[in-house]
Design a protein around this motif. Sequence first.
Motif, short mmCIF file in Angstrom:
data_model
loop_
_atom_site.label_atom_id
_atom_site.label_comp_id
_atom_site.label_asym_id
_atom_site.label_seq_id
_atom_site.Cartn_x
_atom_site.Cartn_y
_atom_site.Cartn_z
N SER A 93 50.97 21.52 18.09
CA SER A 93 51.26 22.52 17.75
C SER A 93 50.18 23.58 17.34
CB SER A 93 51.31 21.84 15.76
OG SER A 93 50.27 21.30 15.46
N ILE A 94 48.84 23.06 17.51
CA ILE A 94 47.74 24.69 17.36
C ILE A 94 47.83 24.26 18.00
CG2 ILE A 94 46.86 22.22 15.36
CD1 ILE A 94 45.84 26.04 15.45
N ILE A 95 46.47 25.10 19.03
CA ILE A 95 45.66 25.68 19.87
C ILE A 95 44.52 26.41 18.87
CG2 ILE A 95 44.58 26.22 22.06
CD1 ILE A 95 47.33 25.39 23.00
N GLU A 96 43.14 25.73 18.88
CA GLU A 96 42.31 26.66 18.41
C GLU A 96 40.53 26.30 19.49
OE1 GLU A 96 41.67 27.19 13.72
OE2 GLU A 96 42.03 24.89 14.31
N GLU A 97 40.43 27.24 20.32
CA GLU A 97 39.85 27.56 20.80
C GLU A 97 38.71 28.39 20.81
OE1 GLU A 97 38.76 25.32 23.31
OE2 GLU A 97 40.97 23.31 22.97
N ARG A 98 37.25 28.48 21.46
CA ARG A 98 35.94 29.57 21.49
C ARG A 98 36.38 30.18 22.87
NH1 ARG A 98 31.58 30.36 19.39
NH2 ARG A 98 31.12 29.31 17.61
N ALA A 99 36.06 31.31 22.97
CA ALA A 99 36.75 32.18 24.61
C ALA A 99 35.89 32.86 25.15
CB ALA A 99 38.46 32.03 24.75
N ILE A 125 48.18 29.44 18.95
CA ILE A 125 47.15 29.50 19.46
C ILE A 125 46.12 31.14 18.69
CG2 ILE A 125 46.11 30.07 21.72
CD1 ILE A 125 48.92 30.41 23.22
N SER A 126 44.91 29.78 18.34
CA SER A 126 43.81 30.52 17.42
C SER A 126 42.55 30.94 19.09
CB SER A 126 43.68 30.42 16.15
OG SER A 126 42.68 30.98 15.75
N LEU A 127 42.22 31.93 18.92
CA LEU A 127 41.29 32.23 19.99
C LEU A 127 40.39 32.83 19.15
CD1 LEU A 127 42.71 32.29 23.77
CD2 LEU A 127 41.96 30.55 22.32
N ARG A 128 38.83 32.46 19.57
CA ARG A 128 37.43 32.83 19.15
C ARG A 128 36.55 33.84 20.22
NH1 ARG A 128 33.37 31.01 14.05
NH2 ARG A 128 31.77 32.52 13.99
N ILE A 129 36.49 35.22 20.57
CA ILE A 129 36.00 35.57 21.45
C ILE A 129 34.92 35.41 21.06
CG2 ILE A 129 36.42 37.16 23.25
CD1 ILE A 129 39.20 35.70 23.26
N ALA A 130 34.14 35.27 22.28
CA ALA A 130 32.29 35.20 21.37
C ALA A 130 31.31 36.65 22.04
CB ALA A 130 31.73 34.00 23.12
N GLY A 131 30.77 36.65 21.26
CA GLY A 131 30.19 38.30 21.09
C GLY A 131 29.62 38.60 19.82
N ASP A 132 29.64 39.32 19.41
CA ASP A 132 29.44 40.35 18.66
C ASP A 132 30.31 39.02 16.79
OD1 ASP A 132 27.53 41.01 15.83
OD2 ASP A 132 28.27 42.89 16.53
N THR A 133 30.14 38.32 16.64
CA THR A 133 31.23 37.60 15.35
C THR A 133 30.51 38.05 13.95
OG1 THR A 133 30.86 35.25 15.78
CG2 THR A 133 32.19 36.41 17.15
N VAL A 134 31.42 37.71 13.24
CA VAL A 134 31.39 37.90 11.39
C VAL A 134 31.64 37.34 11.30
CG1 VAL A 134 30.47 39.86 9.84
CG2 VAL A 134 30.05 40.82 12.15
N GLU A 135 31.45 36.57 10.29
CA GLU A 135 32.15 35.91 9.32
C GLU A 135 31.34 35.77 8.10
OE1 GLU A 135 31.99 30.43 10.93
OE2 GLU A 135 30.25 31.59 10.59
#
Length: 358
Positions: free
Chosen positions: A39-45, A160-170
């Motif tokens: 039901s959910i795909i959460e990945e780094r990419a 589908i929730s992807l977290r694309i690498a790079g200058d990420t801010v939390e």
Amino acid sequence: MTSAKKQIIFLSIFLFSAVFGNLPDAMAEESMGVKMSPSIIEERADPGQTYSWTLRATNVGVKTQQLYVVKRDISGLSEEGKPNFANFGEKTGLELVAWVQIAPGPFSIAPGETKDIPFSISVPANASPGAHLGSVFLASEPVRPETSGIGIGYQVATIISLRIAGDTVEEAVLREFRTDKKIYGKPEVNFIAKIENAGNVVVKPRGPVEITNMFGKKVATLTMNESAGAILPKEVRRFEILWQDNGLAFGKYEAVMSLGYGEDGRKTISSASGFWILPGKLVGFTLGGAVVFFLLIFVAVKLYVKRKLDHLSQQNRQNSSGRIAPVRPMSTSAVLTLCLFYLLLAAVILWGFLAIYM
């Protein structure tokens, strides 16, 4: 109404909750008799890379289903966590589905049959860092709606929730933490928090709300956003939680909320909010006791003054007639003792009442 239209009843909000809320996917699956996993795909990419997955669709109904694949970007969430789906081709800053390669269908699934649906995502080399979100739906019709919103008529989906690498801010910002009222007649208190995601990745703030009474005693601990509902970048989401207690509560209370977020959970936001619980019966009892107490003081003082005046009057008559009238006025110490007794009695009763039930 055709059977196909009857199937298009359960809105995609029930599906989206697998990621951004905690509503059961079964409600959506039941409308078609089709179950879809995951039901959910959460990945780094990483930019410039291609990733592959397989969806599994199972017909748990009694009729053969002919299904189509429809892709939609997610443009944001409402304060209550309801999803907004972007129009086809709309730029949202969170685009994803243009990167998805998957057969559009149609394909048929017989009752009890499971069909694997492979797909891949090719992340562009210039993909912006942070969150990118979309949905792959199985629909009973090849629907291509022209308007955004949640009333589209899809049935089952994979988010589908992807977290694309790079200058990420939390970064999460607490915009508001309060109760819906300041004074309650009983311990049924609704806490409201509004949190803004000021970063570029999805955040899921979650943590305790500790409630203490006016004596500093902790009476309850709740969990705000227990289902770990997400907040999309540049969005504000509203969370609520209800505190209920069957015991007696009275006085001023304080609630302290501390939420953790981020991949390591070390980032926190916190705030406090005060409120009062004033039960009608207890307030009436206390006020009634106070009225009786002051009435007794008033009567005692009035009697003392009257006796003093009578004594002075009799002394005046004695001076004029030479006879002594026996008078025994209430002394000042007696009046003060009586007042102090009633005061201490009222204080002991009230303190004991609060100590037992608080």
